[in-house]
Enzyme design. Structure first.
Site: not given
Length: 297
Positions: A144, A161, A177, A179, A197, A220, A235-236
């Site tokens: 989806d 995700e 993982e 957008r 994103s 992330a 970096e995250a």
């Protein structure tokens, strides 16, 4: 280029709902309950695109362009998609076939005797990619979240995700993982981390196309409004927009847009001052992709 497609249209208005272009270019017929009960009708149509720079002229033309992207025949940003939102109707994508949203109750009523529990995947202009094109050697955790028109290169993994929009995707084996929005491409060996994103061409109506080069990591819950070159790390949790003020190793402060597309950079936030810094990524090994996870053949 001339391709043969199987078209569904609303039986009352004649509005084209979708067109499927099989890779074989044969007159392959689909069937569904919505057609069986007469809410939609189908036929075959030939669509020609002489120039990828030409503007789409119809729903059928648009569907062919989206197929070409998902087949990896053309790359994102290499085919004109101007005006496609006006050419695509909003469709209820159901387990019994596509119908106009105002026909869903009729569909539910007409198929009640078929012992079919009607489900609706979405009400949208774009369908799921996997209902039209199955890319080779690609894993998709949640179908989806990948629209028709996504470009996924063999070896790419889209986790549950991850989200890939039309006219966007990977041009080499990659981990997605986060957008990936319209206009964005991700290079070989790069990782778009969980919850991250990338600003695309639909963000605020902008025309700037951002990309991630090879062997780069978008951490992330991070994000970028600029391009990353090869061997870069964000970096995250850090979101770097074009206007973000970044401190360079020599102490100068520049806008991140001035660093867009450069390779070998590590963007991080100083945990004491809170300032965003950029340093050389040389010697910083994020580990690269897990090759075992991307052997999708």
């Amino acid at each position: 280029m001339i391709r043969t497609g199987h078209r569904y249209r609303d039986s009352e208005t004649g509005i084209t709902l979708d067109t499927w272009f099989p890779r074989s270019n044969q007159r392959d017929h689909r069937s569904c309950l919505a057609e069986q009960v007469g809410l939609i009708k189908s036929d075959f149509v030939e669509v020609s695109i002489d120039n990828f720079d030409s503007t789409p002229t119809s729903t059928e033309d648009t569907y062919l362009r989206l197929h070409l992207l998902s087949e990896c025949t053309v790359r994102p940003n290499e085919i004109n998609l101007e005006g496609i939102f006006d050419l695509l109707p909003i469709v209820a994508w159901t387990s019994a076939g596509p119908v106009l949203p105002n026909r869903v109750d009729q569909l539910r009523h007409h198929i009640a005797s078929e012992h079919h529990h009607l489900s609706i995947q979405s009400i949208d202009k774009f369908p799921r990619m996997v209902d039209y094109v199955i890319p080779p050697e690609v894993r998709i955790g949640d179908a989806d979240r990948v629209r028709l028109g996504a470009h996924l290169w063999p070896g790419t993994t889209v986790m549950h995700e991850g989200f890939v929009n039309f006219n966007a995707g990977s041009i080499g084996a990659a981990m997605i993982e986060g957008r990936v929005t319209p206009g964005v491409i991700v290079g070989e060996g790069s990782d778009v981390g969980a919850g991250s994103s990338i600003m695309g061409t639909l963000s605020g109506g902008g025309k700037q196309t951002n990309s991630i080069g090879e062997r780069s990591l978008l951490g992330a819950n991070g994000g970028i409004g600029i391009s990353l070159g090869d061997d870069c790390i964000v970096e995250a949790g850090l979101y770097v927009t074009a206007g973000t003020k970044v401190t360079t190793p020599d102490g100068n402060i520049v806008h991140a847009r001035n660093l867009s597309g450069q390779s070998g950079l590590l963007f991080r936030r100083n945990s004491i001052s809170g300032c965003v810094e950029v340093v050389s990524a040389a010697g910083t090994d994020w580990g690269g992709l897990n090759i075992t996870l991307h052997k999708n053949g």
